[in-house]
Design a protein around this motif. Structure first.
Motif, PDB file in Angstrom:
ATOM      1  N   LEU A 128       0.843  -1.193   0.000  1.00  0.00           N
ATOM      2  CA  LEU A 128       0.000   0.000   0.000  1.00  0.00           C
ATOM      3  C   LEU A 128       0.882   1.249   0.000  1.00  0.00           C
ATOM      4  O   LEU A 128       1.795   1.360   0.812  1.00  0.00           O
ATOM      5  N   ALA A 129       0.602   2.168  -0.897  1.00  0.00           N
ATOM      6  CA  ALA A 129       1.333   3.429  -0.943  1.00  0.00           C
ATOM      7  C   ALA A 129       0.567   4.477  -0.153  1.00  0.00           C
ATOM      8  O   ALA A 129      -0.661   4.529  -0.184  1.00  0.00           O
ATOM      9  N   VAL A 130       1.306   5.312   0.583  1.00  0.00           N
ATOM     10  CA  VAL A 130       0.699   6.425   1.310  1.00  0.00           C
ATOM     11  C   VAL A 130       0.750   7.653   0.410  1.00  0.00           C
ATOM     12  O   VAL A 130       1.824   8.178   0.112  1.00  0.00           O
ATOM     13  N   VAL A 131      -0.423   8.088  -0.032  1.00  0.00           N
ATOM     14  CA  VAL A 131      -0.531   9.237  -0.933  1.00  0.00           C
ATOM     15  C   VAL A 131      -1.481  10.248  -0.307  1.00  0.00           C
ATOM     16  O   VAL A 131      -2.644   9.950  -0.065  1.00  0.00           O
ATOM     17  N   PHE A 132      -0.978  11.430  -0.039  1.00  0.00           N
ATOM     18  CA  PHE A 132      -1.788  12.457   0.600  1.00  0.00           C
ATOM     19  C   PHE A 132      -2.703  13.130  -0.424  1.00  0.00           C
ATOM     20  O   PHE A 132      -2.273  13.448  -1.535  1.00  0.00           O
ATOM     21  N   PRO A 133      -3.966  13.354  -0.044  1.00  0.00           N
ATOM     22  CA  PRO A 133      -4.892  14.058  -0.954  1.00  0.00           C
ATOM     23  C   PRO A 133      -4.378  15.456  -1.286  1.00  0.00           C
ATOM     24  O   PRO A 133      -3.688  16.080  -0.486  1.00  0.00           O
ATOM     25  N   GLY A 134      -4.760  15.946  -2.458  1.00  0.00           N
ATOM     26  CA  GLY A 134      -4.304  17.256  -2.894  1.00  0.00           C
ATOM     27  C   GLY A 134      -4.766  18.378  -1.991  1.00  0.00           C
ATOM     28  O   GLY A 134      -4.156  19.449  -1.955  1.00  0.00           O
ATOM     29  N   THR A 135      -5.846  18.129  -1.232  1.00  0.00           N
ATOM     30  CA  THR A 135      -6.373  19.175  -0.364  1.00  0.00           C
ATOM     31  C   THR A 135      -5.591  19.315   0.926  1.00  0.00           C
ATOM     32  O   THR A 135      -5.757  20.278   1.669  1.00  0.00           O
ATOM     33  N   ILE A 136      -4.735  18.330   1.215  1.00  0.00           N
ATOM     34  CA  ILE A 136      -3.971  18.381   2.462  1.00  0.00           C
ATOM     35  C   ILE A 136      -2.706  19.221   2.276  1.00  0.00           C
ATOM     36  O   ILE A 136      -1.946  19.038   1.322  1.00  0.00           O
ATOM     37  N   ASP A 137      -2.494  20.125   3.168  1.00  0.00           N
ATOM     38  CA  ASP A 137      -1.288  20.949   3.152  1.00  0.00           C
ATOM     39  C   ASP A 137      -0.153  20.131   3.781  1.00  0.00           C
ATOM     40  O   ASP A 137      -0.016  20.067   4.997  1.00  0.00           O
ATOM     41  N   HIS A 138       0.619  19.485   2.923  1.00  0.00           N
ATOM     42  CA  HIS A 138       1.677  18.595   3.419  1.00  0.00           C
ATOM     43  C   HIS A 138       2.711  19.393   4.206  1.00  0.00           C
ATOM     44  O   HIS A 138       3.227  20.408   3.736  1.00  0.00           O
ATOM     45  N   LYS A 139       3.014  18.903   5.389  1.00  0.00           N
ATOM     46  CA  LYS A 139       3.953  19.598   6.258  1.00  0.00           C
ATOM     47  C   LYS A 139       5.379  19.464   5.720  1.00  0.00           C
ATOM     48  O   LYS A 139       5.760  18.445   5.160  1.00  0.00           O
TER      49      LYS A 139
END
Length: 218
Positions: A67-78
């Motif tokens: 499983l790959a961890v992919v952050f949604p585009g709406t999340i402001d990645h820290k």
């Protein structure tokens, strides 16, 4: 022994049962009782939750988590620096963790924990403190346990712990010591019993590493 198709259906149902997971986004394949998960999740904690869900299913022999961890585009990645700051605060506010003994590094959302602690529960608490933070892609736990008693005493204490645990069939388990590394062999009746055995071993003072070669008996 149940068929791979039956196991696959149970795994899918268990993933669906877990409220934090979106089961439709996770692919499940089974071959000879070995379950492979594929797809993407939007947090590291969900990746861990999916693996734990599979291990709750009867007759699963092993789990491969792709499983790959992919952050949604709406999340402001820290940024790594801000994530490191938040992670350090999380360790500080976890009462079981001596945060002054832990060195933390963050690289592209991947957290590495290093240092030496007294007990396994402290090691677990440190891992749990940071795994659910937003922006974490993975946690590499390199925390070591401080050396303790001799291998002979450690083995004796482990055996006593296994035999007094009502959830463990100690007679089916072989405990070997290689310095302060514990090697577990034999059979257990379920993944939960395997976890109980590991927990009992890691709770024993002086254990530095555990090599789990236990098989789940079908």
């Amino acid at each position: 022994m149940r068929s791979d198709l039956q196991i696959q259906q149970d795994v899918q149902d268990e993933l669906q049962w877990d409220a934090i997971l979106k089961a439709a986004e996770i692919g499940v394949s089974v071959k000879n009782g070995i379950v492979t998960l594929s797809g993407t999740v939007d947090s590291y904690s969900k990746k861990i939750a999916a693996e734990e869900a599979v291990k709750r299913v009867k007759d699963v022999r092993a789990v491969a988590v792709d499983l790959a961890v992919v952050f949604p585009g709406t999340i402001d990645h820290k940024s790594d620096s801000s994530l490191a700051s938040v992670a350090l605060d999380a360790l500080k506010w976890t009462s079981f963790v001596p945060e002054e003994r832990i060195h933390l590094q963050v690289d592209n959302g991947n957290i590495t924990l290093e240092g030496e602690l007294e007990w396994q529960y402290q090691r677990d608490a440190a891992f749990n403190a940071v795994k659910n933070l937003q922006g974490v892609r993975s946690v590499i736990n390199k925390l070591r346990i401080k050396p303790g008693p001799s291998a002979h005493i450690i083995k004796d204490n482990i055996w006593k712990a296994l035999t007094r645990d009502a959830n463990i069939e100690a007679k089916n388990i072989i405990v070997e010591t290689r310095d302060r590394t514990i090697v577990l062999k034999g059979k257990v009746r379920s993944w939960s019993e395997r976890s109980d055995v590991e927990r009992a071993v890691w709770s024993t003072p002086g254990v530095l590493a555990v090599q789990d070669e236990l098989t789940v008996s079908l």
